[in-house]
Design a protein around this motif. Structure first.
Motif, PDB file in Angstrom:
ATOM      1  N   SER A  10      34.536   8.800  77.077  1.00 11.96           N
ATOM      2  CA  SER A  10      33.411   8.193  76.471  1.00 11.96           C
ATOM      3  C   SER A  10      32.871   7.141  77.649  1.00 11.96           C
ATOM      4  N   GLN A  11      34.123   6.432  78.136  1.00 12.00           N
ATOM      5  CA  GLN A  11      33.697   5.322  78.741  1.00 12.00           C
ATOM      6  C   GLN A  11      33.113   5.762  80.309  1.00 12.00           C
ATOM      7  N   ARG A  14      29.456   6.747  79.831  1.00 13.09           N
ATOM      8  CA  ARG A  14      28.748   5.614  79.816  1.00 13.09           C
ATOM      9  C   ARG A  14      28.425   4.941  81.143  1.00 13.09           C
ATOM     10  N   GLU A  50      26.440   9.983  71.742  1.00  9.17           N
ATOM     11  CA  GLU A  50      27.318   8.782  71.230  1.00  9.17           C
ATOM     12  C   GLU A  50      27.175   7.785  72.573  1.00  9.17           C
ATOM     13  N   THR A  51      27.222   8.087  73.710  1.00  8.26           N
ATOM     14  CA  THR A  51      26.792   7.463  74.916  1.00  8.26           C
ATOM     15  C   THR A  51      25.599   6.992  74.855  1.00  8.26           C
ATOM     16  N   GLN A  54      25.626   4.041  72.322  1.00 10.08           N
ATOM     17  CA  GLN A  54      26.215   2.651  73.219  1.00 10.08           C
ATOM     18  C   GLN A  54      25.413   2.087  74.126  1.00 10.08           C
ATOM     19  N   SER A  57      22.974  -0.374  72.358  1.00 12.09           N
ATOM     20  CA  SER A  57      23.627  -1.314  71.637  1.00 12.09           C
ATOM     21  C   SER A  57      23.704  -2.393  72.783  1.00 12.09           C
TER      22      SER A  57
END
Length: 225
Positions: A10-11, A14, A50-51, A54, A57
């Protein structure tokens, strides 16, 4: 709870998409197609979605009902306001760093400063951009105020694309390095107020410098396509 593997993936996603935005591969206002991104990164649409949430946000992406995600756009007035806040964040970080940096951190700062010098001498604005990020990150961390460093980095991320572009303004890299040199000397001397003043001036874009940045955006963005 996310497993380390999922968290790392995930990181990585992103950071990769954030980097595409910073270097102009994905431009402000551009639609982010989940299917295309999933294909490019070899994943399903779920982690891409999902990314993007993120990144939304963080203010890097905007998700609009029935229109999906687009790269966030910043107007001239919003840019001025954000650079004003960024200037104050950097000033606070610098003031504290001048008082709190360890000897090891000071050596790291000198090494980053040398890397910036090397990039400036070959007039490579893109290499300088990454060296410059490291330079400022070391100052954030050197403040030894985790909350302040986190807030400064969050705003830094939102402005990455524009900070990169302004380095393409003629003679800006050389001027930036010269400004860094004053900051480094002030930090090594432990002069917090001078460090804050120099960093505030280094970040603020106003008058002719801001006009130069605005004039450079269409050409720089066109060249990045």
């Amino acid at each position: 709870m996310l497993t380390p593997t999922i968290k790392n993936r995930s990181q990585s996603l992103r950071e990769s998409i954030e980097e595409m935005i910073a270097i102009g591969k994905l431009l402000p206002g551009q639609h982010l197609d989940e299917t295309e991104l999933a294909t490019e990164f070899g994943v399903s649409r779920t982690p891409i979605r999902e990314t993007l949430i993120q990144l939304a946000s963080m203010g890097v992406v905007v998700i609009r009902p029935r229109r999906g995600a687009v790269v966030a756009e910043l107007g001239p007035q919003q840019l001025v306001e954000m650079f004003e806040v960024m200037a104050e964040f950097e000033a606070m970080c610098g003031r504290l760093a001048a008082r709190r940096m360890t000897a090891t951190e000071q050596q790291d700062l000198l090494a980053a400063h040398q890397a910036c010098k090397d990039a400036s001498l070959v007039q490579n604005s893109d290499d300088y951009f990454y060296c410059n990020e490291t330079f400022h990150q070391i100052i954030y961390n050197g403040s030894h105020n985790a909350f302040l460093a986190e807030q400064a980095m969050a705003l830094h991320r939102r402005l990455r694309h524009y900070r990169r572009l302004q380095l393409r303004v003629r003679d800006r890299v050389a001027a930036s390095f010269s400004e860094h040199d004053g900051v480094v000397q002030a930090i090594l001397a432990g002069n917090g107020e001078l460090t804050a003043e120099l960093l505030r001036g280094h970040i603020m874009i106003q008058g002719q410098r801001f006009a130069d940045l605005m004039a450079s955006l269409p050409k720089a963005q066109a060249g990045a396509k």
